[in-house]
Design an enzyme around this catalytic site. Structure first.
Site, short mmCIF file in Angstrom:
data_model
loop_
_atom_site.label_atom_id
_atom_site.label_comp_id
_atom_site.label_asym_id
_atom_site.label_seq_id
_atom_site.Cartn_x
_atom_site.Cartn_y
_atom_site.Cartn_z
CB THR A 178 8.48 1.44 6.34
OG1 THR A 178 7.91 2.08 5.22
CG2 THR A 178 9.15 2.45 7.22
CB SER A 192 0.12 0.59 0.55
OG SER A 192 0.00 1.26 1.76
N GLY A 193 1.58 -1.40 2.90
CA GLY A 193 1.30 -2.24 4.06
C GLY A 193 1.98 -3.60 3.99
CB SER A 202 0.51 4.35 4.84
OG SER A 202 0.82 4.30 3.48
CB SER A 203 6.04 5.51 3.56
OG SER A 203 6.50 4.50 4.39
N GLY A 225 4.25 2.02 -1.59
CA GLY A 225 3.86 0.82 -2.34
C GLY A 225 2.78 1.11 -3.36
CG ASN A 278 0.91 0.65 6.58
OD1 ASN A 278 0.84 0.45 7.79
ND2 ASN A 278 2.04 0.75 5.92
CD GLU A 305 -1.00 4.49 -1.89
OE1 GLU A 305 -0.58 4.59 -0.76
OE2 GLU A 305 -1.39 5.46 -2.57
#
Ligand SMILES: Nc1ncnc2c1ncn2[C@@H]1O[C@H](COP(=O)(O)OP(=O)(O)OP(=O)(O)O)[C@@H](O)[C@H]1O
Ligand SMILES: [Mg+2]
Length: 1137
Positions: free
Chosen positions: A112, A107-108, A160-161, A387, A157, A389
């Site tokens: 994306t 993540s981050g 974050s998605s 991502g 993030n 996590e």
């Protein structure tokens, strides 16, 4: 001239890790750091791109960069995500291979952003045109919409998605995008109701409250203040560098471009507002007689506003928060909810509402961006999934997210590492085995259908009896205890009995990317994803199109007692489909690495990067690439591609393809270490060898193109020449023809000229001869004529002498005869005169004698008598003739015999008038009293209406019948008839116009000597009886309609109910009779009749204007009355034209 560049030019560190010397983890990290410090965020491992998140904007994504990387070889320029995108796009367009771009990382790490860079690159390099640009724009603009609803700030993030996204972009044969399909994976919906410390809810909530206009907020019943909403965490409501208001405008704009209708956007915002309102609903306990507490809504204002927004009946939703109906096969049991259950139901509803809205948005976007044609398209898939996590507190969502990442790692291993090694073995290429960690075993731990964690969770959810998160953990402890990647304090594995970092209510999984501790609390609930049926039914009942669509299971007609599939099951299934889809495509990898945990630029945290490099398996990846060959291709396409480089293989190679390739390689003198022959493929060790082959091919292709061009140009020139030649022959032929034609005409005219001269000369010669001949002949004739003339004159003279002598004798004889005749005539005339005189004298004498004889019979005035006698004879003849020719007795007969003598002129006219008066008298004397009355009425009608009302002429021919209903004979009206104590003068059905709507009601209208009466048509019951003296006036229009108003005198007894507005087919008769009868009853000369197209009618208290207007001509339909407003009734009369 194009400058040839290479990845090796001006390289910072090593651009392709395959070339790294020595290859150790330290040198690997050092190389990454070195490049990162010099803003080189991309590095290759063969064809895999490692992307470091710079956390700042670098000037490497400009349109110039796009042009630089466009149509360039992958290794030609320094590493860039654009090179990978270009490679994928070109092999899709030119080699017809479906592509997928797999973007992984924690993540981050920038997944994306990378996916957006790939999409924008492809959009920039593919074709242009109005339609293509629209498709591109829609595909790109779907991102801001989905990010607003599916992304949130997390501790890792700021954007974050919180959902997985896989987008297939479809291209046509030219490589132009024609549409796309987006698939979404499990939105982290628990965030809607609760966010961990330092995190936010989904962006859209903050964007709506910050960016929407005051008017929109008022309509949505929202307040701009975040603190008013329980579902919005406040500690990080404002995020640095995030302008929610501006983003809201971007999202609205994007929705419009994607194709959302204005009412759809409004519905979406209403749902978002409803979720916020839902969070504010609070409950309080209320004691029941059975000792249990029942939940009640504390403050109903938010509930009310939410229900108004969604069009839900408040009581229905309120009940759904207090009771729960459980349906068994035939039974329905209703139980009360306590406060905590009510909160649970509220949150479940909010989560479901939001996640279903999100799925609807994806479906709606897909509808807009889907390709129009059904033909097979080339596809490029871009996968941007949440991502890996690891949080302090990891729950079901993290478990699912990390499982998905495990699967992606698995597919990466499958396709790059394992496939690579297996291929060498298959192809019989010498190969030293490389050890790598295969995470299939972890995937199996999670997804195994018999004893995987997800299967256990489902089993526990479906098991009857008391099931809790702890019983689930117990189950895991027994089933998975032996698994080397599963750790739990209570498992049989004694290793963890004393591990205090592992709490009792948790289990730990050793993921490929690290150990993650999962807290089991909430696993069952989240997997069940239970929404009470009462709530879904309440939502289905909503008077809101979108919300009804989102809760189809709430339809009472479709009650399904089967349990819906669990969240875990659904996710496993969709991940399985995704993996199968990815396996059919050519993969391209972007491995995102996060340089630091602070979201800060220029910081490179060694340990963090090292950890990611390890779990992403990047070292293994390099080793495999280095040990193997950079490029491989089956013999057939290889030979096909490069056969033009060698004379023996060009243009056709007859033997086996492998031999062809061998001949080719030998001819090109490629060193034997650079390639190896496999069973079905040739393996090229170094990319540069491939590039040199490509280079030669391109050169060769240029030569071939020149050859084709040369032949084509030759052909084109030859064709042109032949055409010119042919044209020249045609032109010459035509010219020759023309010249010959001209010459011929000249010769012809010269010949004719010569010919005519010669003919003329000949003719003149003949003429001269003929003239001479003729003159000779004429001379002879003249001489003969003179001779004959002389002879003839001589004879004539002789004959004349002879004749003169004979004539003299006859003249003398005739003279003698004449004298004799005249003398005789004179004698005869004298004789006749004498005889005539005698006869006249005789006649006179006789006359005298007669006159003398008759004179004694006549008196002196005999002349006058004779005159009068003659006159009498004439008069007698005149009268007898008149008697014979008398005209008809009809008073309207216009004929009269013509006058025979002028002196009778006056008498004749006089007689005509006398005769007319007499026949009128005769006609009148035949009338009975009734008929006389009828004619009087007609006369009166004419006085009233003639030339004043357009309806009048049509009434003249109709007799006035008076009693149209035969009231005394008709048994139906017996009662009514008996109620009338006077003779009924007129009985007819009229329409009483209702003031409220202008419609008519049938009424019987009766007129007696003193009253007029209105009675019900069916029952005969008297509705109104008005004495005629109370009638003040009558109003009618000038037009061809039957409307009339009977106006009553003010203060009279009948006037309390107001005037009557009626319509009748016999208007002329009714009004004439009313006037006649009314005049006698009222005892004054006349009743006022007002004829105008606008008059007032007093209805009870109000005066209403009745206005007549000309309507369009109609067939059959009469005038229609409409109520325009309180004070105006409009009667539309069809024009008679
Ligand atoms: N190429 C880049 N240039 C500049 N900034 C970047 C780039 N890539 C990522 N970032 C920054 O990093 C942040 C996080 O990136 P991104 O949202 O792409 O991460 P992610 O991998 O998708 O994370 P998640 O798994 O949480 O969705 C971005 O908001 C942006 O600020
Ligand atoms: Mg993301």
């Amino acid at each position: 001239m194009e400058v040839k560049t290479s990845l090796l030019d001006n390289m910072i560190g090593v651009g392709d890790m395959v070339l790294l010397e020595p290859l150790t983890e330290d040198s690997f990290i050092e190389n990454l750091r070195n490049r990162f410090d010099h803003n080189e965020i991309y590095t290759y491992i063969g064809s895999v791109v490692i992307s470091m998140n710079p956390y700042r904007s670098l000037p490497i994504f400009t349109p110039e960069k796009v042009e630089e990387y466009r149509n360039r070889n992958f290794y030609e320029l320094s590493p860039h995500i654009y090179a990978l995108a270009d490679e994928a796009y070109r092999s899709l367009r030119d080699q017809d291979k479906d592509q997928c771009i797999l973007i992984t990382g924690e993540s981050g790490a920038g997944k994306t952003e990378a996916s957006k860079l790939v999409m924008s690159y492809v959009a920039a390099v593919c074709g242009k045109g109005q339609e293509v640009n629209k498709v591109k724009e829609q595909l790109l603009q779907s991102n801001p919409v989905l990010e607003a609803f599916g992304n949130a700030k997390t501790v890792r993030n700021d954007n974050s998605s919180r959902f997985g996204k896989y987008m297939d972009i479809e291209f046509d044969f030219k490589g132009d995008p024609v549409g796309g399909v987006i698939s979404n994976y499990l939105l982290e919906k628990s965030r809607v109701v609760k966010q961990p410390r330092g995190e936010r809810n989904f962006h859209i909530f903050y964007q709506l409250l910050s960016g929407a206009s005051d008017d929109t907020l008022r309509k949505l019943k929202l307040d701009r203040d975040f603190s008013k909403y329980n579902y919005l965490s406040l500690d990080s409501a404002n995020v640095n560098g995030l302008d929610d208001a501006a983003n809201f405008r971007t999202v609205r704009n994007a929705m419009q471009i994607v194709g959302f209708m204005e009412d759809e956007v409004q519905s979406v915002l209403e749902l978002v507002a409803a979720v916020l309102k839902l969070g504010n609903i609070e409950f309080k306990p209320e004691s029941r007689s059975n000792g249990y507490d029942e939940s009640r809504v504390k403050d109903k204002n938010d509930l009310k506003e939410m229900c108004e927004l969604l069009g839900i009946e408040q009581s229905v939703l309120e009940r759904a928060f207090s009771y729960r109906t459980v349906e068994a096969k035939l039974e329905k049991v209703s139980t009360t909810l306590n406060v905590s259950q009510a909160y649970y139901a509220r949150d479940a509803l909010a989560k479901n509402l939001y996640s279903r809205l999100f799925s609807w948005l994806v479906t709606r976007i897909n509808e807009s961006i889907k390709a129009q044609s059904k033909t097979r398209h080339k596809v490029m898939g871009v996968l941007d999934i949440y991502g890996f996590e690891i949080f302090e507190d990891n729950s079901f969502e993290q478990f699912i997210i990390n499982y998905c990442n495990e699967k992606l790692q698995q597919i990466f291993i499958e396709l790059t590492l394992r496939e690579e090694q297996e291929e060498y073995i298959r192809e019989d290429i010498e190969w030293t085995n490389i050890e790598y960690f295969n995470n299939a075993v972890i995937c199996d731990l999670i997804e195994n259908n018999q004893n995987g964690i997800l299967a256990m969770l489902d089993e526990e959810c479906l098991r009857p009896g008391t099931v809790t998160d702890i019983t689930f953990l117990d189950k895991l402890n027994t089933v998975c205890a032996e698994h080397q990647h599963f750790e739990s304090r209570l498992s049989k594995n004694s290793k963890f009995l004393t591990d205090h970092s592992l709490p009792h209510s948790c289990f730990r999984i050793q993921h490929y990317a690290g150990k993650v501790l999962y807290r089991v609390e909430g696993f069952m609930d989240k997997n069940n994803d239970l929404l009470y049926r009462d709530l879904s039914q309440a939502m289905y009942k909503a008077n809101h199109k979108l919300i009804k669509q989102l809760f189809p299971e709430g339809n009472p007609a479709k009650v399904n007692l089967k349990r819906p599939p669990t969240a875990g099951f659904q996710f496993k299934h969709s991940v399985g489909t995704l993996m199968r889809n990815l396996q059919t495509k050519n993969p391209n990898y972007i491995r995102c690495v996060k340089p630091n945990d602070k979201k800060a630029p220029r910081i490179f945290t060694d340990s963090l990067v090292r950890h990611q490099v390890a779990y992403l398996g990047l070292m293994e990846n390099v080793r495999v690439r280095r040990a193997g060959y950079a490029y491989r291709q089956a013999y057939e396409p290889c030979l096909e591609r490069y056969k033009m480089l060698c004379k023996q293989t060009w243009p056709h190679w007859k033997g086996p393809t492998r031999e062809g390739v061998e001949v080719l390689m030998a001819d090109l003198q490629v060193s034997t270490e650079e390639f190896a022959y496999g069973n079905s493929k040739i393996f090229i060790r170094n990319p540069r060898t491939l590039f040199s082959l490509e280079e030669k091919r391109r050169g060769c292709l240029e030569n071939l193109a020149a050859l084709i061009q040369k032949i084509y140009r030759g052909w084109k020139c030859r064709t042109h020449f032949l055409l010119l030649k042919h044209s020249q022959v045609v032109v010459a032929a035509w010219y020759r023809r023309y010249a010959q034609q001209k010459k011929y005409t000249q010769i012809k005219s010269a010949t004719i000229m010569v010919q005519s001269y010669s003919r003329g000369w000949k003719a003149r010669k003949i003429l001269r001869e003929l003239k001479h001949q003729k003159r000779c002949e004429e001379a002879a004739t003249t001489i003969a004529a003179y001779w004959h003339g002389t002879q003839a004159r001589r004879e004539l003279r002789r004959l004349k002498e002879e004749a003169r002598n004979k004539h003299a004798v006859s003249v003398i004889w005739a003279g003698w005869q004449g004298t004799k005749a005249r003398r005789e005539l004179k004698r005869l005339k004298k004789e006749a005169r004498r005889r005539h005189a005698v006869a006249v004298i005789w006649a006179y004498w006789l006359g005298l004698k007669v006159r003398r004889e008759y004179r004694k019979f006549f008196r002196a005035n005999a002349g006058r008598k004779i005159y009068s006698f003659i006159m009498q004879r004439l008069m007698q003849k005149y009268f007898l003739g008149l008697k014979r020719d008398l005209p008809s007795m009809s008073p309207i007969g216009g004929s009269w015999p013509t006058r025979p003598y002028r002196f009778l002129d006056t008498a004749h006219t006089e007689l005509r008038s006398i005769f007319h008066h007499w026949r009128c008298k005769k006609y009148r004397s035949r009338f009975t009293d009734e008929r006389k009355a009828v004619f009087e009425e007609k006369l009166q009608a004419s006085e009233i209406f003639k030339d004043k009302k357009a309806l009048y002429p049509s009434s003249v021919g109709q007799p006035f019948r008076g009693d149209y209903l035969e009231i005394s004979k008709n048994p139906k009206y017996q009662k009514l008839s008996s109620a009338m104590d006077e003779k009924v003068l007129l009985a007819d059905v009229v329409n009483k116009i209702n003031r409220a709507n202008g419609k008519g009601t049938a009424r019987i209208f009766l007129l007696t000597k003193n009253n007029f009466v209105l009675a019900d048509q069916k029952t005969g019951q008297v509705k109104a009886s008005v004495p005629l003296p109370d009638l003040a006036s009558i109003s009618v229009s000038t037009q061809n309609d039957g409307f009339f108003a009977l106006k009553l005198k003010e203060g009279s007894a009948g006037a309390t109910k107001g005037d009557f507005l009626l319509s009748s087919e016999h208007l002329i008769e009714i009004i004439t009779k009313l006037r006649r009868t009314g005049a006698t009853a009222v005892n004054h000369d006349h009743l006022d009749i007002d004829i105008s197209d606008e008059f007032l009618v007093q209805f009870k208290q109000d005066k209403v204007c009745v206005k007549f207007v000309q309507g369009a001509p109609k067939n059959g339909n009469g005038a229609s009355c409409k109520r325009k407003n309180n004070r105006l009734l409009e009667v539309s009369v069809p024009s008679t034209a």
